[in-house]
Design an enzyme around this catalytic site. Structure first.
Site, short mmCIF file in Angstrom:
data_model
loop_
_atom_site.label_atom_id
_atom_site.label_comp_id
_atom_site.label_asym_id
_atom_site.label_seq_id
_atom_site.Cartn_x
_atom_site.Cartn_y
_atom_site.Cartn_z
N SER A 34 0.81 -1.22 0.00
CA SER A 34 0.00 0.00 0.00
C SER A 34 0.85 1.27 0.00
O SER A 34 0.49 2.26 -0.64
CB SER A 34 -0.92 0.02 1.23
OG SER A 34 -1.78 -1.09 1.20
N GLU A 55 4.78 0.05 14.74
CA GLU A 55 5.28 1.32 14.20
C GLU A 55 6.21 2.05 15.17
O GLU A 55 7.17 2.69 14.75
CB GLU A 55 4.11 2.22 13.80
CG GLU A 55 3.23 1.66 12.69
CD GLU A 55 2.23 0.61 13.16
OE1 GLU A 55 2.08 0.43 14.40
OE2 GLU A 55 1.58 -0.03 12.32
N PHE A 80 -0.66 5.98 11.50
CA PHE A 80 0.20 5.19 12.39
C PHE A 80 1.59 5.80 12.49
O PHE A 80 2.23 5.73 13.54
CB PHE A 80 0.28 3.74 11.91
CG PHE A 80 -1.08 3.15 11.62
CD1 PHE A 80 -2.08 3.21 12.58
CD2 PHE A 80 -1.36 2.57 10.40
CE1 PHE A 80 -3.35 2.69 12.31
CE2 PHE A 80 -2.62 2.05 10.13
CZ PHE A 80 -3.62 2.11 11.08
#
Lengths: 317, 281
Positions: A34, A55, A80
């Protein structure tokens, strides 16, 4: 109609294009298909690391890598990257001014159907408040490529704000000269100035045409580098046009609108009108429908431009 | 290990402990308890195990150290000063506005500090990044880090632990300073991270449990860690909070409190007496 490319795609392509620099290391958090860092991965698998869905750890690992001479691109969705890992960016990247580039894709309401949880619309405000951070929000694929190159050349933290949606290419690759920290005047005009960033720049250009039909000459300035902001071009626009409209795919507070207002208040106060999402979260929907619902349209820019013009007239009386 | 070598470590460690007391006393704040508990580990790292050069603190092939429990900066600063990274006279300026000795380690201002830390768990992740860089570059250096046991309550510790094992970072050697206490009390009462050894084993680490004040055990554990082929090493060091100063030992209250003048004098007298004992022998 010009061709459409998402800035995230241009980001992945640029990483692959400039990836021969062996200092470059790319991290992702299970979103490489993505964020498009998979394009880099296909070419340089030995320098691409999937950090999993973690993250906070990714950002501090990026910091550690950079202390060893690496130019690290750490990618995830903007929500994120900028907010879940906010404090890691603050303490492990910005405070020691380390050479980490945050490739934050899926910024703004144009994420669409995934809805409010994934439409990061506060990130400019959050990132802008951090000392040492440079923020770049490209308007199209050409500017994204240039921004990635500039980020590689700059020694320090950079936040790249990128989108999911395919957007028109507005710059001519052959003639475009990107200068970090410098706004770009796309249309001349002395009645009012529209200052925009990201995908709102395309809408600002459309608004320019609509205003022109009504005999209003609107200057259009694209701000790709939101921090440090180009005070000179904004102050000049305030002096020469006397009225500003700021258009951005962001909530009302902390974004480009706030940044422009800070510059104007400090240097040359003039009426400033805002086109943004207001003080609210997004929702699920097709991006084009969401733009209408949240007032992120050329028509709304036109109406705000007229408000700014009215306010200017009152000021001058 | 011969007694001579042990005594040498003891002398260095007690000089570092004096720096911790002097630093926190002069600052009027700071964290003496956890600084004193990790002093012996730092002594072995900087005076035996690590490949470092105070004259060239940024050498690319050096070993790295990250104090993930960054609040114990007084111990790191004391160690770096003793090792010659900066003048010992700086120690009394700890936390002052005219000093580069920030309250928590700052890599931009303090010579020899490899990573800015203070927000728990982030240093551990950074050490994973440094070890990963060593793998990318096919370098031989090792990365060392010390975590607090209270720090293990941070979720990010386990993200980093997962990543280090996943990437087979055998060049990473970490310590848990297992003194059993955190600001609000005993770790088992606040939010137990136990069993620490079992957890890191389950995360795929080579785990060694030692007495964190026994120099020979510290050295042996590091050597075992260096021999690992495909696992990072976690040395769970059993320690005493406030070690070396009788009235601070095993006391939760000395986590983040500086000694006053009287306490400082008493602590320094104790440490001086210990050092004198070593000289006489």
């Amino acid at each position: 109609m010009s061709k459409k490319i998402a800035t995230r795609q241009a980001y992945g392509d640029a990483l692959a294009e400039f990836g021969s620099d062996e200092r470059i290391v790319v991290l992702d958090a299970d979103l490489s298909k993505s964020t498009k860092t998979d394009v880099f991965k296909a070419k340089y698998p030995e320098r691409h690391f999937n950090m999993g869905i973690a993250e906070g750890n990714m950002m501090a690992v990026a910091a550690g890598l950079s202390t060893c001479g690496k130019i690290v691109f750490a990618s995830s969705f903007a929500i994120f990257a900028s907010e879940r890992a906010c404090e890691q960016i603050r303490n492990s990247i910005c405070y020691p001014k380390l050479n980490v580039k945050i490739g934050a894709t899926h910024a703004g309401i144009s994420v669409g159907e995934d809805g409010a949880s994934h439409q990061c619309s506060e990130d400019i405000g959050v990132m802008r408040s951090m000392p040492n951070m440079t923020i770049i929000c490209p308007a199209d694929a050409v500017e994204t490529r240039a921004a990635v190159k500039a980020a590689i050349e700059l020694n320090g933290p950079v936040y790249l704000r990128l989108g999911r949606l395919n957007v028109p290419v507005i710059y001519d690759e052959a003639n475009y000269k990107f200068e970090l920290g410098k706004g770009v005047t796309l249309r001349e005009g002395n009645d009012v100035t529209i200052i925009s960033t990201g995908l709102m720049t395309e809408m600002a250009l459309n608004a320019h045409e609509l205003l022109k039909n009504e005999g209003i000459e609107a200057r259009v300035i694209n701000i790709h580098t939101i921090k440090p902001i180009d005070k000179e071009i904004i102050t000049k626009a305030a002096k020469e046009t006397g009225a500003l409209v700021v258009a951005e795919e962001h909530v009302a507070y902390g974004g480009l609108g706030s940044a422009v207002a800070e510059v104007v208040v400090d240097n040359y106060p003039v009426p400033v009108k805002m086109v943004n999402m207001g003080d609210r979260f997004g929702k699920s929907g097709v991006p084009s429908e969401l733009f209408k619902m949240y007032g992120l349209t050329p028509e709304n820019i036109v109406s705000k431009a007229k408000e700014a013009l009215e306010a200017k007239k009152k000021c001058c009386k | 290990m011969d007694k001579c070598k042990t005594d040498e470590f003891k002398k260095i460690a007690y000089r570092i402990r004096k720096h911790i007391i002097e630093g926190t006393f002069n600052a009027g704040s700071g964290h003496p308890g956890g600084s004193l508990s990790c002093t012996d580990i730092l002594t072995v790292l900087y005076f035996h195990s690590m490949n470092i050069d105070p004259k060239n603190p940024k050498a690319p092939d050096r070993d790295r150290f990250v104090l993930s429990k960054g609040h114990c900066a007084p111990a790191l600063y004391g160690t770096l000063a003793e090792r010659g990274f900066f003048p010992k006279e700086e120690i009394v300026k700890l936390r002052r506005i005219d000093s580069y000795l920030e309250g928590h380690p700052c890599m931009k201002s303090v010579p020899g500090v490899d990573m800015s830390t203070g927000s728990l768990a982030q240093g551990f992740s950074a050490s994973v990044g440094m070890a990963l860089a060593g793998k990318i570059d096919k370098k031989d250096y090792h990365v060392y880090t010390i975590l607090g046991d209270g720090e293990l309550e941070e979720g990010q510790v386990w993200e980093a632990a997962m990543a280090a094992a996943h990437f087979k970072l055998n060049n990473l050697i970490a310590f848990v300073d297992h003194n059993g206490m955190q600001i609000d009390g005993y770790i088992t009462e606040v939010m137990s991270p136990e069993p620490v050894v079992g957890k890191f084993k389950a995360f795929g680490w080579n785990v060694i449990n030692i007495d964190g004040h026994d120099y020979e055990q510290i050295i042996d554990a590091i050597e075992q860690g260096k021999m690992q082929k495909d696992k990072p090493t976690m040395i769970v060091a059993e320690t005493i909070k406030g070690k070396g100063v009788s009235f601070m030992e095993g006391q939760v209250g000395w986590h983040g409190k500086a000694p006053d003048k009287e306490q400082r004098d008493k602590a320094i007298a104790e440490l001086d007496e210990f050092l004198a004992g070593l000289e006489v022998e």
